[in-house]
Enzyme design. Structure first.
Site, PDB file in Angstrom:
ATOM      1  CG  ASP A   1      -0.219  -0.176   2.535  1.00 46.61           C
ATOM      2  OD1 ASP A   1       1.012  -0.287   2.528  1.00 46.61           O
ATOM      3  OD2 ASP A   1      -0.884  -0.228   3.590  1.00 46.61           O
ATOM      4  CG  HIS A   2       3.212   2.500   3.228  1.00 50.66           C
ATOM      5  ND1 HIS A   2       2.149   1.780   3.704  1.00 50.66           N
ATOM      6  CD2 HIS A   2       3.517   3.404   4.186  1.00 50.66           C
ATOM      7  CE1 HIS A   2       1.839   2.216   4.916  1.00 50.66           C
ATOM      8  NE2 HIS A   2       2.652   3.201   5.219  1.00 50.66           N
TER       9      HIS A   2
ATOM     10  CG  ASP B   1       1.787   1.610   9.163  1.00 54.13           C
ATOM     11  OD1 ASP B   1       2.408   2.006   8.168  1.00 54.13           O
ATOM     12  OD2 ASP B   1       0.877   2.271   9.708  1.00 54.13           O
TER      13      ASP B   1
ATOM     14  NE  ARG C   1       1.749   9.977  12.345  1.00 56.06           N
ATOM     15  CZ  ARG C   1       2.469   8.882  12.549  1.00 56.06           C
ATOM     16  NH1 ARG C   1       3.310   8.466  11.633  1.00 56.06           N
ATOM     17  NH2 ARG C   1       2.367   8.222  13.685  1.00 56.06           N
TER      18      ARG C   1
ATOM     19  CB  SER D   1      10.999   5.087  15.170  1.00 57.90           C
ATOM     20  OG  SER D   1      12.032   5.335  14.257  1.00 57.90           O
TER      21      SER D   1
ATOM     22  NE  ARG E   1      14.270   4.598  11.325  1.00 56.40           N
ATOM     23  CZ  ARG E   1      14.417   5.925  11.340  1.00 56.40           C
ATOM     24  NH1 ARG E   1      15.562   6.460  11.036  1.00 56.40           N
ATOM     25  NH2 ARG E   1      13.408   6.693  11.649  1.00 56.40           N
TER      26      ARG E   1
HETATM   27  S1  SF4 Z   1      -1.623   6.556   7.942  1.00 57.14           S
HETATM   28 FE1  SF4 Z   1      -0.067   5.198   7.130  1.00 57.14          FE
HETATM   29  S2  SF4 Z   1      -1.140   3.295   6.612  1.00 57.14           S
HETATM   30 FE2  SF4 Z   1      -2.672   4.907   6.831  1.00 57.14          FE
HETATM   31  S3  SF4 Z   1      -3.032   5.638   4.776  1.00 57.14           S
HETATM   32 FE3  SF4 Z   1      -1.528   6.968   5.762  1.00 57.14          FE
HETATM   33  S4  SF4 Z   1       0.455   6.114   5.196  1.00 57.14           S
HETATM   34 FE4  SF4 Z   1      -1.098   4.550   4.774  1.00 57.14          FE
END
Ligand code: SF4
Length: 755
Positions: free
Chosen positions: A95-96, A160, A448, A643, A645
Site C-alpha cells: 500500500d505504501h 506500521d 497526520r 523509533s 529501527r
Molecule cells: S496513515 Fe499510514 S497506513 Fe494509513 S493511509 Fe496513511 S500512510 Fe497509509
C-alpha cells in the site's frame, strides 16, 4: 482463513483460565486491556503483578501484519531464521509505494512497474513462508486487517504506526519495528513495557454533523501529541457502544497521533454486527461465548478513576465537529471557532484540495456519509470549488461503494478516485505545483498533518477533519465556511444550505468484491523460489552474521565518540535512504552520518586511524572492515532513542563495529543491538566517557567468562602509550549472551529450527 479460526479458538480457550488466574493474584476488577494482556503473556512469564509503565513483559502476539516498505527488511531477516513457515498468521500489504498522480488505474500500473522487484520479492517470500500477500491495489493495511483479520480479544503487532486501527474491533494492536515482527514470525516472544492505562468514558450519542473522527480530534486536543506516550487508551461507556466498529477503528487509528501504545474498545453489538457483515459470523459466535472477558469489568467502568491512571469524559451529544491543524494533529478547533482561528492566524482561506479516505476514514459508513453531501451538491446545483480526491481503504470497500453508486456521485461532483493505497497520506502524491512551495491550504480525513507530509511542500497548511466536514469544505472551497450554519451560492445564484450528512454503517446488500487482491501462500512451498535480483540496489539477501571468535577483543579502533543526542535517526537516517531499506549494504552508507563527533563537533567526519585523515563515518568503517579490524562506537545518554529501527542495529553490525559503549541506552535499541549479536555496554562510571581519546585502540576483556550481572573490562590504549582500564556494565541475560556468542538471535533460532 481456517488457519485463523483455529488460532482464534485457541486464544479464546485460554481466556477464562488466564483471566481468573490473574484475578486471584491482582485481587481487583480488571480493565479490558489488562484482560487481553494477561491472556497473551508468553510462556516464560511467571508473574502477573506488573508495574504499569515500569515492568518489561514478554507477550505472545497472535498475528503479524506488515506494510510493503517495512516488510522488506523484516522478511529478509526472517529468511535467516531457518523456519519453513511463519510461527503465527502473518500478512503483507502493498500500500505504501503507490504514488497518487492521475487516478487509480494508471497510478496503480505505474507503481507495479516501478516497484516490480519489491513486489516480486514480497509476493514470492510470502508464498514460500506461509504469509498472506495482499497485492498492490488490494487496499491499505489497516482497513484490510479490520475487514479480514482483527478479532476481539486478540493481540497483533504490525510494522506500521497505525496498526492500532484494529482496536476498533477489540484487539490490542501495536505498531513495532521490523525486528520485532521478525522475532514473532520466528516464534520468539515480544517484549513490551507494561503500559499505563488511560480510560476515556463516552456518554451521549453522535448525531448530525459529528462523526467518530471528532472523538479522536477532541482527545488529541486534550492529550496533545505526547499525552498518550507509554499508555493504552481504553474507551468505554454507553457512547462507545453507539459508535460503529469502523468508527471505533478511526478513533483507535488516530490514537497513534497522541503517542499512545494503542487504543481499544470492548466487544459489543456493533462489533458483532461488523463481524457478521464481513462474513465472520463464526468469530462472532465464538466471541459471544466468552463475551464477559471481552470487555472491562463493571466495577472498573463504574469507578474508572480507581482503575485507570487517567480518565477523560466526553459527552458525544455535546461534541462539535472538529478541525485540527495546521502542521500538528493536536491543534483542535471546534468548528464554531475555526473560521475565527483561520482569520486570526492568517492561514490561507482558499481551500485548494479536500482529500477523503486513507486507512483512518475509508469505511462504507465514511464514504456513504460523504457521498450524501456530494449528492446534495449535485442536487442543489453547487459546483465544488476545491479539488476533491477519494482514497478507498480496500478493494472491497471500493467495489461496494461503486456498486452502490457513491463513486459516480463523487464523479459528478468532480472528485477523482485514487488507488486503494496510502498515496497522498504518506507523501506519495505527485501534486502538481507543490515544488513552487506556495502557501496553501488542504484538508484531509487522514491522521497526520505534519509539515511536508502530504505533498513535500513545507507551506502546505494541512488540516484534519471527518470525511463529512472535508467534503463540505471542498464544496465550499473556503476554510472559513461552517457547514452547520452557513449558506453557499449555487449556479442559479440561490443561497442554499447543506443538510446534515446521512449514511449507513454497512451496505444493506452486503459487501461485495470481484477480486480482493489476495494471494494465499502455497500449501507446498518447497519448490517456491524467493525472487531477488542480484543486481538490485533496493534488495539484497542477508548473510548470517558470524559467531563470536571465542576470545577477548583486542585492538579495536574508536570509530566515533558521539556527542549529545544520538537517536535511531542519527544512526540510520530516513528520507531518501528508505529506498534502500531492503538492501543492507547500500543503506549502511547512512550509518551514523547524523551523529556529532565529540572531537570536532561535526557530523559525518571522523578520524581514520589507518590513514590519519578525516573521512565519512561509513567510509572509514568500511576501511576498517576491509582490514579486518573491529571498532567501537562511544555514545552519550539515551543512545538509540526514537523509533525502533532495526537498521540502526544492523548497519554497525554489518560494517564490523563490535561494541557500542555509552552512558545509557534507550532500551529498545539496546535490545535490538543484542539481537544482532553486538556488545551493548554502558560505562560503570559515566565520567569515564571523558577518558576516550580520538586515537584510542580499545580492548574488551572478560568475554570468555561473560555472565549475567558481571561487568566487563575495557582497556583504552591511548596514542601516547598511556592506558586506562575501566569497568563497563551490561544487561545481558543467559539467553542474550547466547545470541552474542552465536552471532545473532536469529542464528540461535536457526540452530533450534535445525534440531
Ligand atoms: S496513515 Fe499510514 S497506513 Fe494509513 S493511509 Fe496513511 S500512510 Fe497509509
Amino acid at each position: 482463513m481456517a488457519f485463523d479460526l483455529d488460532m482464534i479458538k485457541a486464544v479464546y480457550a485460554r481466556f477464562p483460565e488466564r483471566i481468573n488466574a490473574a484475578r486471584k493474584v491482582v485481587n481487583k476488577p480488571l480493565t479490558l486491556t489488562e484482560k487481553i494482556l494477561y491472556s497473551h503473556l508468553s510462556a516464560g512469564e511467571t508473574s502477573i503483578s506488573y508495574e504499569r509503565g515500569g515492568s518489561y513483559v514478554d507477550f505472545q502476539p497472535d498475528r503479524v501484519a506488515m506494510q510493503d516498505a517495512t516488510a522488506q527488511m523484516a522478511l529478509l531477516q526472517f529468511m535467516q531464521a531457518g523456519r519453513e513457515k511463519v510461527a503465527v498468521p502473518s500478512t503483507v500489504h502493498c500500500d505504501h509505494l503507490i504514488q497518487a498522480e492521475v487516478g487509480a488505474a494508471s497510478d496503480l500500473e505505474k507503481a507495479k512497474d516501478k516497484n516490480k522487484e519489491v513486489y516480486d520479492f514480497l509476493s514470492s517470500v510470502s508464498n514460500k513462508y506461509g504469509l498472506g500477500f495482499w497485492k498492490p491495489g488490494a487496499g491499505i493495511i489497516h482497513q484490510v486487517i479490520l475487514e479480514n483479520y482483527a478479532f476481539p480479544g486478540g493481540m497483533m503487532i504490525g510494522t506500521d504506526s497505525h496498526t492500532p486501527n484494529a482496536g476498533g474491533l477489540g484487539m490490542i494492536a501495536i505498531g513495532v519495528g521490523g525486528a520485532d515482527a521478525c522475532d514473532v514470525m520466528a516464534g520468539l516472544p515480544w517484549e513490551l513495557k507494561f503500559p499505563k492505562l488511560i480510560g476515556v468514558k463516552l456518554t451521549g450519542k453522535l448525531s448530525g454533523w459529528t462523526a467518530a473522527k471528532d472523538v479522536i480530534l477532541k482527545v488529541a486536543g486534550i492529550l496533545t501529541v505526547k499525552g498518550g506516550t507509554g499508555c493504552i487508551v481504553e474507551y468505554f461507556g454507553e457512547g462507545a457502544k453507539s459508535i460503529s466498529a469502523t468508527g471505533k477503528g478511526t478513533i483507535c487509528n488516530m490514537g497513534a497521533e497522541i503517542g499512545a501504545t494503542t487504543s481499544i474498545f470492548g466487544y459489543d453489538d456493533k462489533a458483532e454486527a461488523y463481524l457478521r457483515g464481513t462474513d465472520r459470523a463464526d468469530i462472532a459466535d465464538m466471541a459471544n461465548a466468552i463475551k464477559e472477558h471481552l470487555t472491562g469489568d463493571d466495577e472498573v467502568y463504574a469507578n474508572p478513576e480507581q482503575y485507570f491512571d487517567q480518565v477523560i469524559e466526553i459527552n458525544l451529544s455535546e461534541l462539535e465537529p472538529h478541525i485540527n491543524g495546521p502542521f500538528t494533529p493536536d491543534l483542535a478547533w471546534p468548528i464554531s471557532k475555526f473560521a475565527e482561528a483561520v482569520k486570526e492566524n492568517g492561514w490561507p482561506t482558499k481551500l485548494e484540495v479536500g482529500l477523503i479516505g486513507s486507512c483512518t476514514n475509508s469505511s462504507y459508513e465514511d464514504i456513504s456519509r460523504a457521498a450524501s453531501l456530494a449528492q446534495q451538491a449535485v442536487d442543489k446545483k453547487l459546483v465544488a470549488k476545491s479539488e476533491f480526491t477519494i482514497t478507498p481503504g480496500s478493494e472491497q470497500v471500493r467495489y461496494t461503494v461503486e456498486r452502490d453508486g457513491f463513486l459516480s456521485v463523487f464523479d459528478q461532483m468532480g472528485g477523482v478516485v485514487l488507488a486503494n493505497a496510502c498515496g497522498p497520506c504518506i507523501g506519495q502524491w505527485a501534486r502538481h505545483g507543490a515544488e513552487k512551495k506556495e502557501k496553501n491550504s488542504i484538508i484531509t480525513s487522514f491522521n497526520r498533518n505534519f509539515a511536508k507530509r502530504a505533498d513535500g511542500n513545507p507551506n502546505t497548511h494541512s488540516f484534519v477533519a471527518s470525511p463529512e466536514v472535508v467534503t463540505a469544505m471542498a464544496i465550499a472551497g473556503d476554510l472559513t465556511f461552517n457547514p452547520l450554519t452557513d449558506t453557499l451560492k449555487n449556479e442559479a445564484g440561490e443561497l442554499v444550505k447543506l443538510d446534515e450528512p446521512t449514511g449507513l454503517e454497512m451496505p444493506t446488500k452486503g459487501f461485495a468484491v470481484e477480486d480482493a487482491g489476495y494471494q494465499a501462500p502455497a500449501e507446498d512451498s518447497s519448490q517456491v523460489e524467493v525472487v531477488v535480483d542480484p543486481n538490485s540496489d533496493r534488495l539484497q539477501l542477508l548473510e548470517p552474521f558470524t559467531a563470536w571468535e571465542g576470545t577477548d577483543l583486542h585492538g579495536l579502533k574508536l570509530l566515533i565518540k558521539a556527542k549529545g543526542k544520538c537517536t535511531t535517526d542519527h544512526i540510520s537516517m530516513a528520507g531518501p535512504w528508505l529506498r534502500f531499506r531492503g538492501h543492507l549494504d547500500n543503506i549502511s552508507n547512512n550509518m551514523l552520518i547524523g551523529a556529532v563527533n565529540y572531537f570536532n563537533d561535526e557530523t559525518n567526519k571522523v578520524k581514520n586511524q589507518l590513514t590519519g585523515e578525516y573521512g565519512e563515518v561509513p567510509a572509514v568503517q568500511r576501511q576498517y572492515k576491509q582490514h579486518n579490524i573491529g571498532s567501537v562506537v562511544v555514545g552519550d545518554e539515551n543512545y538509540g532513542e526514537g523509533s525502533s529501527r532495526e537498521h540502526a542495529a544492523m548497519e554497525p553490525r554489518f560494517l564490523g563495529v563490535r561494541a557500542i559503549l555509552v552512558k545509557s541506552f534507550a532500551r529498545i535499541h539496546e535490545t535490538n543491538l543484542k539481537k544482532q549479536g553486538m556488545l551493548a555496554l554502558t560505562f560503570a562510571n559515566p565520567a569515564d566517557y571523558d577518558l576516550i581519546q580520538e586515537d584510542d585502540a580499545i580492548d574488551i576483556v572478560g568475554l570468555t567468562t561473560f555472565a549475567p550481572g558481571r561487568p566487563l573490562t575495557v582497556v583504552l590504549n591511548h596514542a601516547d602509550g598511556s592506558r586506562h582500564e575501566i569497568l563497563v556494565n551490561h544487561t545481558y541475560n543467559e539467553g542474550q549472551i547466547a545470541w552474542f556468542k552465536a552471532g545473532s538471535a536469529l542464528n540461535i533460532v536457526k540452530e533450534q529450527a535445525a534440531r
